[in-house]
Motif scaffolding. Structure first.
Motif, PDB file in Angstrom:
ATOM      1  N   GLU A  63       0.827  -1.207   0.000  1.00 25.30           N
ATOM      2  CA  GLU A  63       0.000   0.000   0.000  1.00 25.30           C
ATOM      3  C   GLU A  63       0.865   1.262   0.000  1.00 25.30           C
ATOM      4  O   GLU A  63       0.553   2.239  -0.682  1.00 25.30           O
ATOM      5  CB  GLU A  63      -0.931   0.009   1.209  1.00 25.30           C
ATOM      6  N   GLY A  64       1.967   1.244   0.754  1.00 20.73           N
ATOM      7  CA  GLY A  64       2.840   2.403   0.857  1.00 20.73           C
ATOM      8  C   GLY A  64       3.532   2.785  -0.434  1.00 20.73           C
ATOM      9  O   GLY A  64       3.998   3.914  -0.581  1.00 20.73           O
ATOM     10  N   VAL A  65       3.600   1.886  -1.395  1.00 19.07           N
ATOM     11  CA  VAL A  65       4.169   2.199  -2.704  1.00 19.07           C
ATOM     12  C   VAL A  65       3.244   3.176  -3.449  1.00 19.07           C
ATOM     13  O   VAL A  65       3.709   3.992  -4.245  1.00 19.07           O
ATOM     14  CB  VAL A  65       4.378   0.900  -3.523  1.00 19.07           C
ATOM     15  N   PHE A  66       1.955   3.125  -3.142  1.00 21.98           N
ATOM     16  CA  PHE A  66       0.973   3.930  -3.877  1.00 21.98           C
ATOM     17  C   PHE A  66       0.434   5.136  -3.101  1.00 21.98           C
ATOM     18  O   PHE A  66       0.067   6.136  -3.697  1.00 21.98           O
ATOM     19  CB  PHE A  66      -0.200   3.049  -4.307  1.00 21.98           C
ATOM     20  N   ARG A  67       0.357   5.034  -1.767  1.00 21.02           N
ATOM     21  CA  ARG A  67      -0.240   6.108  -0.974  1.00 21.02           C
ATOM     22  C   ARG A  67       0.270   6.023   0.463  1.00 21.02           C
ATOM     23  O   ARG A  67       0.693   4.954   0.904  1.00 21.02           O
ATOM     24  CB  ARG A  67      -1.759   6.038  -1.020  1.00 21.02           C
ATOM     25  N   ASP A  73       4.378   2.644  14.797  1.00 22.35           N
ATOM     26  CA  ASP A  73       5.804   2.351  14.624  1.00 22.35           C
ATOM     27  C   ASP A  73       6.296   2.371  13.179  1.00 22.35           C
ATOM     28  O   ASP A  73       7.472   2.625  12.927  1.00 22.35           O
ATOM     29  CB  ASP A  73       6.137   0.985  15.221  1.00 22.35           C
ATOM     30  N   VAL A  74       5.433   2.068  12.229  1.00 19.18           N
ATOM     31  CA  VAL A  74       5.847   2.011  10.825  1.00 19.18           C
ATOM     32  C   VAL A  74       4.860   2.823   9.976  1.00 19.18           C
ATOM     33  O   VAL A  74       3.672   2.522   9.956  1.00 19.18           O
ATOM     34  CB  VAL A  74       5.902   0.556  10.306  1.00 19.18           C
ATOM     35  N   ARG A  75       5.391   3.826   9.305  1.00 22.35           N
ATOM     36  CA  ARG A  75       4.594   4.621   8.367  1.00 22.35           C
ATOM     37  C   ARG A  75       5.361   4.685   7.051  1.00 22.35           C
ATOM     38  O   ARG A  75       6.583   4.837   7.044  1.00 22.35           O
ATOM     39  CB  ARG A  75       4.340   6.029   8.907  1.00 22.35           C
ATOM     40  N   ILE A  76       4.638   4.550   5.940  1.00 31.27           N
ATOM     41  CA  ILE A  76       5.264   4.458   4.623  1.00 31.27           C
ATOM     42  C   ILE A  76       4.490   5.341   3.653  1.00 31.27           C
ATOM     43  O   ILE A  76       3.264   5.387   3.702  1.00 31.27           O
ATOM     44  CB  ILE A  76       5.254   2.992   4.113  1.00 31.27           C
TER      45      ILE A  76
END
Length: 163
Positions: A63-67, A73-76
């Motif tokens: 998901e983090g690749v697109f938005r 602890d982890v945000r992308i």
């Protein structure tokens, strides 16, 4: 679960952002194991005596690749830095916080490979839960003793102990 464990790895330099103007390259290894199909593993400082390991959901990275995604602890999120597409990872732990940026192309190729090895929605097939449950519930010779009624209602095979 009869399939062998496949490992998909990729080494690359990920930028540790120290300030808006300055970052340092950190050697990292991305690892995906079909035996642990929901998770991705990242080891930072892989050539040092004490590498730093992080594990989080593969779905979060997809998901983090697109938005922007993730909480805690982890945000992308995807972004552009100096004209290059990157994936930003904000990692938080009791030991501190880190903002890292990985080249989108290299990370995306590795992630795409993991998705070919274990397509989304098929992860549970890799866990072998059905086979493990069948093995756990399979009858054994001792089960026959436990399943036999010790006090048959019709009186057959019943011996009077005191008479």
């Amino acid at each position: 679960m009869g399939a062998t464990d496949t490992v998909v790895e990729r080494e690359l330099d990920i930028e540790l952002v120290l300030s808006p103007e300055h970052s340092v390259a950190v050697p990292a290894r991305l690892t995906y194991r079909t035996a642990d199909p929901y998770a991705v593993h990242i080891a930072f400082h892989i050539h040092s005596q004490n590498p730093v390991h992080w594990t989080f959901a593969r779905e979060l990275l997809v998901e983090g690749v697109f938005r922007p995604c993730g909480h805690g602890d982890v945000r992308i999120w995807p972004t552009r830095v100096s004209g290059h597409s990157v994936i930003s990872l904000a990692l938080t732990s009791p030991d501190g916080d880190a903002l890292l940026q990985a080249p989108l192309g290299a990370l995306y190729q590795w992630l795409e490979h993991t998705l070919r090895v274990v397509p989304p929605g098929t992860e549970t097939d890799r866990l072998g839960l059905d086979e493990a449950l069948l093995a756990l519930l399979a009858p054994t010779p001792a089960d026959d003793l436990w399943l036999r009624d010790p006090w048959p209602s019709d009186g057959s095979d019943c011996q009077d102990a005191g008479e």
